[in-house]
Design an enzyme around this catalytic site. Structure first.
Site, PDB file in Angstrom:
ATOM      1  N   HIS A 111      11.118  26.657 -22.306  1.00  0.00           N
ATOM      2  CA  HIS A 111      12.294  27.112 -23.039  1.00  0.00           C
ATOM      3  C   HIS A 111      12.817  25.954 -23.868  1.00  0.00           C
ATOM      4  O   HIS A 111      12.791  24.804 -23.427  1.00  0.00           O
ATOM      5  CB  HIS A 111      13.363  27.628 -22.080  1.00  0.00           C
ATOM      6  CG  HIS A 111      12.930  28.840 -21.328  1.00  0.00           C
ATOM      7  ND1 HIS A 111      12.961  30.094 -21.885  1.00  0.00           N
ATOM      8  CD2 HIS A 111      12.413  28.983 -20.091  1.00  0.00           C
ATOM      9  CE1 HIS A 111      12.499  30.967 -21.002  1.00  0.00           C
ATOM     10  NE2 HIS A 111      12.152  30.315 -19.903  1.00  0.00           N
ATOM     11  N   GLY A 138       0.322  22.690  -0.970  1.00  0.00           N
ATOM     12  CA  GLY A 138       1.429  23.633  -0.858  1.00  0.00           C
ATOM     13  C   GLY A 138       2.702  23.171  -1.544  1.00  0.00           C
ATOM     14  O   GLY A 138       3.047  21.999  -1.526  1.00  0.00           O
ATOM     15  N   LYS A 179      -4.217   7.406  -5.012  1.00  0.00           N
ATOM     16  CA  LYS A 179      -5.533   6.997  -4.511  1.00  0.00           C
ATOM     17  C   LYS A 179      -6.601   7.416  -5.509  1.00  0.00           C
ATOM     18  O   LYS A 179      -6.540   8.501  -6.075  1.00  0.00           O
ATOM     19  CB  LYS A 179      -5.799   7.652  -3.156  1.00  0.00           C
ATOM     20  CG  LYS A 179      -7.106   7.272  -2.521  1.00  0.00           C
ATOM     21  CD  LYS A 179      -7.260   7.928  -1.149  1.00  0.00           C
ATOM     22  CE  LYS A 179      -8.532   7.459  -0.495  1.00  0.00           C
ATOM     23  NZ  LYS A 179      -8.698   8.013   0.845  1.00  0.00           N
TER      24      LYS A 179
END
Length: 181
Positions: A111, A138, A179
């Protein structure tokens, strides 16, 4: 250009036109069907109707939502866990052997920052590309315009605001390389 053509090109567009509303409603109906208790074969058939490109061995778990579906391309051996939302106003390309954990958000929608333009109802998008062999943890969020190389692991809860090369683990808010692989 039509509003759909503007949308896919990443230009300012209006989402409330007849063509885009119709396509959004079709995707909503397919998501509703997908989120019912279906057999594996029924889920696969519905995923193939919903997505723009769908490789072999594709799993979309319950709680999957998207804007249009047809702007999403997934490769072979794709697994999408529960509660994933992909806002696909622009192309979302996901490679082979990718895993998406629960509650991930992949957002191409943007937007305008300018208040007057934003309030006018105009919006735009930026495409997202996720390479092969990636794992998105997650509650991660992939923001508009991001490209992830191959073999990228995104830590749980990461907010990915920029692109990253192949063979890295990224985490944090904003995400950064933690990493090299």
């Amino acid at each position: 250009m039509t509003e759909k053509e503007k949308m896919l090109a990443g230009e300012l567009y209006r989402a409330d036109g007849e063509e885009l509303l119709s396509e959004h409603m079709q995707a909503t109906a397919l998501c509703r069907e997908l989120n019912e208790n279906l057999t594996v074969a029924q889920r696969t058939a519905t995923a193939k109707k919903l997505l723009g490109k769908c490789g072999k061995n594709v799993t979309l778990s319950q709680g999957f939502y998207c804007d249009y579906g047809k702007n999403i391309e997934v490769g072979e051996n794709f697994y999408c866990n529960y509660g994933v939302c992909i806002l696909d106003v622009c192309k979302v390309k996901i490679g082979d052997n990718c895993l998406i954990a629960p509650q991930v958000g992949i957002y191409t929608a943007c937007h305008p920052v300018d208040r007057k333009t934003r309030v006018s109802g105009l919006e735009y998008g930026k495409p997202i590309t996720i390479g092969n062999d990636c794992w998105i943890g997650g509650h991660a969020v992939i923001n508009p315009g991001v490209t992830l190389g191959d073999n990228v692991v995104v830590g749980s809860g990461a907010v990915v605001t920029k692109s990253f090369p192949s063979n890295v683990v990224i985490a944090g808010n904003p995400a950064r390389i933690i990493k090299n692989l």
